[in-house]
Design a protein around this motif. Structure first.
Motif, mmCIF file in Angstrom:
data_model
loop_
_atom_site.group_PDB
_atom_site.id
_atom_site.type_symbol
_atom_site.label_atom_id
_atom_site.label_comp_id
_atom_site.label_asym_id
_atom_site.label_seq_id
_atom_site.Cartn_x
_atom_site.Cartn_y
_atom_site.Cartn_z
ATOM 1 N N THR A 60 -30.976 30.807 45.543
ATOM 2 C CA THR A 60 -31.913 31.480 46.441
ATOM 3 C C THR A 60 -33.040 32.077 45.613
ATOM 4 N N GLU A 61 -34.013 32.589 46.301
ATOM 5 C CA GLU A 61 -35.160 33.199 45.631
ATOM 6 C C GLU A 61 -34.752 34.412 44.791
ATOM 7 N N THR A 85 -27.741 39.309 46.011
ATOM 8 C CA THR A 85 -27.946 39.544 47.436
ATOM 9 C C THR A 85 -28.536 40.940 47.599
#
Length: 181
Positions: A60-61, A85
């Motif tokens: 993810t980014e 996260t």
């Protein structure tokens, strides 16, 4: 002389173009991701991002990849993917009230009278916190605190601590109100 030089140059270029391509080098790359350490054999020079996609590791980014995704892989390279996260939460906090003391000559000296009771207010402050590989980081405040209810100031009337002695006035005392004497 020019012809001889051109011929030698052309012959050199032909011989250089006919050389065999070197065999594909085998590169060993290790990947640390999701608590596992995996080792792969790679034959072609590709970037870290392309390699991770080829072994079906999605990122993810927010994820932290070391070395950066644009780095070309090399023999013995270790790629580490740390999963990140983010969560947001808000807290309501008390805003303490202030106290103001007012001297009131209508109250007996040394006496205190509560004129207005104080009351705490409330403010809301929101935070963002990141979890890296499941480990909670320090919360970071997002924006400014929002006042939900303002505090109410406490007002206390206090009688004067000293009494004034009467002062003798000689002459005429005139009271002027609205231009009338």
């Amino acid at each position: 002389m020019k012809k001889l030089l051109c011929t030698a140059l052309l012959l050199g270029m032909l011989l250089a173009g006919c050389q065999e391509e070197p065999e594909d080098r085998l590169m060993i790359v290790s990947v640390v991701v999701d608590g596992r350490s995996l080792t792969y054999d790679v034959r072609e020079p590709i970037t870290v991002a392309e390699f991770l996609a080829s072994i079906e590791v999605t990122t993810t980014e927010l994820d932290r990849i070391v070395p950066p995704p644009f780095t070309q892989i090399s023999d013995g390279l270790q790629i580490t993917v740390r999963r990140v996260t983010e969560e947001s939460f808000c807290e309501d906090r008390d805003l303490p009230y202030s106290q103001r003391t007012v001297i009131n000559e209508q109250i007996a000296p040394g006496t205190e009278v509560l004129f207005q009771a104080g009351r705490n207010g409330k403010e809301r402050l929101c935070f963002r916190v990141q979890f890296t590989d499941g480990i909670r980081g320090e919360p970071v405040a997002v924006g400014e605190a929002t006042v939900l209810t303002a505090p109410v100031e406490e007002v206390v009337y206090v009688g004067p601590t000293t009494t004034l002695e009467p002062v003798e006035i000689r002459g005429t005392l005139a009271y002027v109100s609205g231009g009338n004497i």
